[in-house]
Design a protein around this motif. Structure first.
Motif, PDB file in Angstrom:
ATOM      1  N   THR A  98       1.026  -1.201  -0.012  1.00  0.00           N
ATOM      2  CA  THR A  98       0.036   0.047   0.089  1.00  0.00           C
ATOM      3  C   THR A  98       0.957   1.236  -0.174  1.00  0.00           C
ATOM      4  O   THR A  98       0.161   2.342  -0.222  1.00  0.00           O
ATOM      5  N   SER A 115      -3.839   7.231  -5.583  1.00  0.00           N
ATOM      6  CA  SER A 115      -4.222   6.752  -6.633  1.00  0.00           C
ATOM      7  C   SER A 115      -3.663   5.342  -7.121  1.00  0.00           C
ATOM      8  O   SER A 115      -4.101   4.381  -7.531  1.00  0.00           O
ATOM      9  N   TYR A 118      -4.110   2.551  -4.607  1.00  0.00           N
ATOM     10  CA  TYR A 118      -5.398   2.040  -4.638  1.00  0.00           C
ATOM     11  C   TYR A 118      -5.321   1.149  -6.000  1.00  0.00           C
ATOM     12  O   TYR A 118      -5.775  -0.039  -5.896  1.00  0.00           O
ATOM     13  N   PRO A 129     -10.465  -2.633  -2.300  1.00  0.00           N
ATOM     14  CA  PRO A 129      -9.313  -1.798  -1.898  1.00  0.00           C
ATOM     15  C   PRO A 129      -9.427  -0.710  -1.114  1.00  0.00           C
ATOM     16  O   PRO A 129      -8.445  -0.318  -0.574  1.00  0.00           O
ATOM     17  N   VAL A 130     -10.623   0.051  -0.756  1.00  0.00           N
ATOM     18  CA  VAL A 130     -10.827   1.157   0.097  1.00  0.00           C
ATOM     19  C   VAL A 130     -10.696   0.543   1.484  1.00  0.00           C
ATOM     20  O   VAL A 130      -9.914   1.060   2.271  1.00  0.00           O
ATOM     21  N   LEU A 133      -7.032  -0.218   2.289  1.00  0.00           N
ATOM     22  CA  LEU A 133      -6.275   1.209   2.654  1.00  0.00           C
ATOM     23  C   LEU A 133      -6.775   1.786   3.760  1.00  0.00           C
ATOM     24  O   LEU A 133      -5.886   1.892   4.771  1.00  0.00           O
ATOM     25  N   ARG A 141     -12.631   4.175   6.578  1.00  0.00           N
ATOM     26  CA  ARG A 141     -13.188   3.736   5.627  1.00  0.00           C
ATOM     27  C   ARG A 141     -13.811   5.000   4.692  1.00  0.00           C
ATOM     28  O   ARG A 141     -13.584   5.243   3.298  1.00  0.00           O
ATOM     29  N   ILE A 144     -11.091   7.118   3.175  1.00  0.00           N
ATOM     30  CA  ILE A 144     -10.276   6.720   2.117  1.00  0.00           C
ATOM     31  C   ILE A 144     -11.356   6.777   0.912  1.00  0.00           C
ATOM     32  O   ILE A 144     -10.951   7.316  -0.063  1.00  0.00           O
ATOM     33  N   SER A 145     -12.627   6.512   1.320  1.00  0.00           N
ATOM     34  CA  SER A 145     -13.537   6.379   0.036  1.00  0.00           C
ATOM     35  C   SER A 145     -13.774   7.845  -0.449  1.00  0.00           C
ATOM     36  O   SER A 145     -13.780   8.001  -1.506  1.00  0.00           O
ATOM     37  N   ILE A 148     -10.794   8.858  -2.609  1.00  0.00           N
ATOM     38  CA  ILE A 148     -10.661   8.030  -3.887  1.00  0.00           C
ATOM     39  C   ILE A 148     -11.722   8.688  -4.690  1.00  0.00           C
ATOM     40  O   ILE A 148     -11.760   8.883  -6.049  1.00  0.00           O
TER      41      ILE A 148
END
Length: 191
Positions: A98, A115, A118, A129-130, A133, A141, A144-145, A148
């Protein structure tokens, strides 16, 4: 206090020794040492040790290591801090690559690097993957979401409409290569 690499701020009582993350604390006169192996495939401690102080008179009134003493160890807090520090030091829990943790994602390069992390997880076959990470980096979460989604909106990630992103864009690749992004520039060799 920073770790031995000089780049991660560690809380008081925590230090890095080679590939070990060590927490030391005083516990009712006893000395607590908790060791976590940074490369281990779990996020908790690898060993726990309780030693009496050098001056045994300090703990003479106790009955040695008791259940009360053991209950006073906040394993939940130790595990939480261990997980967070491992992530900040760039060690994924399950060995997934990561990369370095990005506490802040503000610049184009930050978004490109996130990116890339990810997309590498997507390429490694992670179904979420979210989540990977967020676990590896010790962040929520939702954080990170959101990052992204923003990276995709800013043109760093691409993928089928209505589906998760699965590849870097030309903009992201150029940014990672240190080039200034020019939207009108045609570079078919980078597609």
């Amino acid at each position: 206090m920073t770790d031995e690499r000089g780049d991660v701020e560690l809380p008081e009582g925590w230090r890095v020794d080679g590939e070990r993350l060590i927490h030391e604390a005083e516990l009712h006169g006893w000395r607590l040492t908790v060791v976590s192996v940074l490369g281990a495939p779990w996020d908790g401690p690898s060993s726990l040790r309780i030693d009496p102080p050098a001056d045994l008179d300090e703990v003479a009134g106790t009955d040695g290591i008791t259940a009360e003493l053991m209950r006073s160890i906040s394993m939940a807090e130790i595990r939480r801090t261990t997980k967070e520090l491992r992530a900040r030091l760039g060690y994924a829990i399950d060995g997934a690559q990561t990369g370095a943790v990005l506490d802040r994602v503000e610049t184009d390069l930050d978004y490109a690097m996130m990116s890339l992390a990810y997309v590498r997880l997507v390429e490694q076959g992670y179904r979420s993957p979210v989540t990977r990470l967020s676990t590896a980096w010790g962040m929520s979460r939702n954080t990170i979401s959101g990052r992204i989604r923003r990276a995709r909106a800013m043109g760093f990630l691409d993928g089928p409409p209505g589906k998760p992103a699965d590849r870097l864009t030309r903009k992201a690749r150029r940014c990672l290569e240190g080039e200034e992004y020019e939207p009108d520039r045609d570079r078919p060799d980078r597609e």
